[in-house]
Design an enzyme around this catalytic site. Structure first.
Site, PDB file in Angstrom:
ATOM      1  CE  LYS A  91      10.755  -0.653   5.892  1.00  0.00           C
ATOM      2  NZ  LYS A  91      10.995  -1.563   7.030  1.00  0.00           N
ATOM      3  CG  ASP A 125      12.870  -4.385   5.259  1.00  0.00           C
ATOM      4  OD1 ASP A 125      12.288  -5.191   4.509  1.00  0.00           O
ATOM      5  OD2 ASP A 125      12.457  -4.094   6.392  1.00  0.00           O
ATOM      6  CG  MET A 126      11.974  -5.032  -1.655  1.00  0.00           C
ATOM      7  SD  MET A 126      13.483  -4.513  -2.513  1.00  0.00           S
ATOM      8  CE  MET A 126      14.390  -6.057  -2.637  1.00  0.00           C
ATOM      9  NE  ARG A 176      12.764  -9.895   6.968  1.00  0.00           N
ATOM     10  CZ  ARG A 176      13.142  -8.649   7.247  1.00  0.00           C
ATOM     11  NH1 ARG A 176      12.692  -7.644   6.521  1.00  0.00           N
ATOM     12  NH2 ARG A 176      13.997  -8.402   8.221  1.00  0.00           N
ATOM     13  CE  LYS A 179       0.044 -13.820   2.099  1.00  0.00           C
ATOM     14  NZ  LYS A 179      -1.350 -13.648   2.567  1.00  0.00           N
ATOM     15  CB  THR A 218       3.999 -15.694   5.791  1.00  0.00           C
ATOM     16  OG1 THR A 218       2.614 -15.576   5.447  1.00  0.00           O
ATOM     17  CG2 THR A 218       4.263 -17.118   6.261  1.00  0.00           C
TER      18      THR A 218
END
Length: 304
Positions: A91, A125-126, A176, A179, A218
């Site tokens: 992150k 990562d988001m 990746r 949601k 998911t």
């Protein structure tokens, strides 16, 4: 159910820290790298891979950011030494993005270069939408600099994601797809569950059309089934995709997918910032709080 979930979240500040730790034990490997190694080794023994995340989004200084980067270098060295089936997920806020973008870029480049030298892989990562542009720009910069061992995360609930896919198409990114869990305003993100699912399904199909390797991240059964249909229809081999799940979530379904021959990767977070991570995740997504509370009650009843 939403009222029940929000009620649980509202009580979190009053929950004693040891109880939060006990609840989070199933979803976080522990505080130290040895805890992560044990968890990853166990997953590898059952035919699953892992991606390791060093918790630390709450850093407040450049020194703390450098310490997180150093922890990632230790993780990469340990993965190589122990011959673990794992990579790492980073992150950007843990590397100081909110303090100094140049520092975050410098530290990210160090981690990616070290991973490359060890034959390993780094996933950017988001986080919330305030970091999306920086994350994608840093990813593109690394790829254009020749780093092939780096991927990115896209969040299907963001309205911008389809445009981001097209903007990244020339790179054939390793993505990746999840949601998304951060609370965003309706002008930025879909709020309706069916809209989010539809966006996820469309985005997955487009990524596969572009020939991207996709981490199908998911726990939603409808999406899992749709993804399996896509995999079967396209006759994809195991190098073209993998399923990804969080540690401690839907373990039975996870094991079913692995036994069926699908590559399955588990997200394994660890670190001293476990409390902040646990509380924040529950506050950002009250439905997870309800799930964890219900799951914990079921396990306690089973023990009795």
């Amino acid at each position: 159910m939403a009222i029940y979930d929000r009620a649980i979240v509202s009580l979190l500040p009053a929950v004693p820290r040891p109880i939060v730790r006990k609840i989070s034990d199933r979803y976080i490997a522990g505080t130290g790298i040895d805890d992560a190694v044990r968890t990853v080794s166990s997953l590898n023994g059952r035919g699953m891979l892992a991606t390791v995340d060093v918790l630390g989004e709450e850093i407040r200084s450049a020194d703390e950011a450098r310490a997180i980067a150093g922890a990632y270098l230790d993780v990469l060295a340990t993965i190589e030494r122990e011959r673990l089936g794992a990579n790492v997920s980073v992150k950007l806020t843990a590397l100081g993005l909110k303090l100094d973008r140049d520092l975050a870029r410098e530290l990210l480049e160090q981690v990616v270069a070290d991973a490359r030298d060890r034959g390993s892989f780094v996933r950017i990562d988001m986080e919330d939408s305030s970091t999306t542009d920086d994350a994608l720009a840093l990813y593109r910069g690394l790829r254009e600099a020749g780093h092939e061992n780096v991927g990115v995360v896209l969040q299907a609930y963001l309205r911008r994601t389809r445009a981001d896919v097209e903007a990244l198409a020339d790179l054939r990114p390793r993505v990746r797809l999840c949601k998304g869990i951060y609370v965003e305003p309706p002008e930025l993100a879909f709020r309706d569950d069916d809209q989010v699912r539809a966006s996820y399904a469309r985005t997955l199909e487009r990524l596969l059309d572009l020939g991207c390797h996709v981490g199908i991240a998911t726990h939603d059964e409808w999406l899992i089934r749709r993804a399996l249909e896509q995999v079967a229809r396209r006759r994809l081999d195991e190098d073209a995709y993998e399923f990804q799940m969080l540690l401690g979530v839907r373990e039975e379904r996870r094991d079913q997918l692995a036994r069926a021959g699908h590559r399955l990767r588990v997200y394994v977070p660890f670190g001293s910032h476990w409390y902040e991570y646990s509380v924040r995740r529950l506050q950002e997504n009250p439905s997870i709080a309800g799930y964890i509370a219900g799951d914990t009650i079921r396990r306690l009843l089973a023990l009795r």
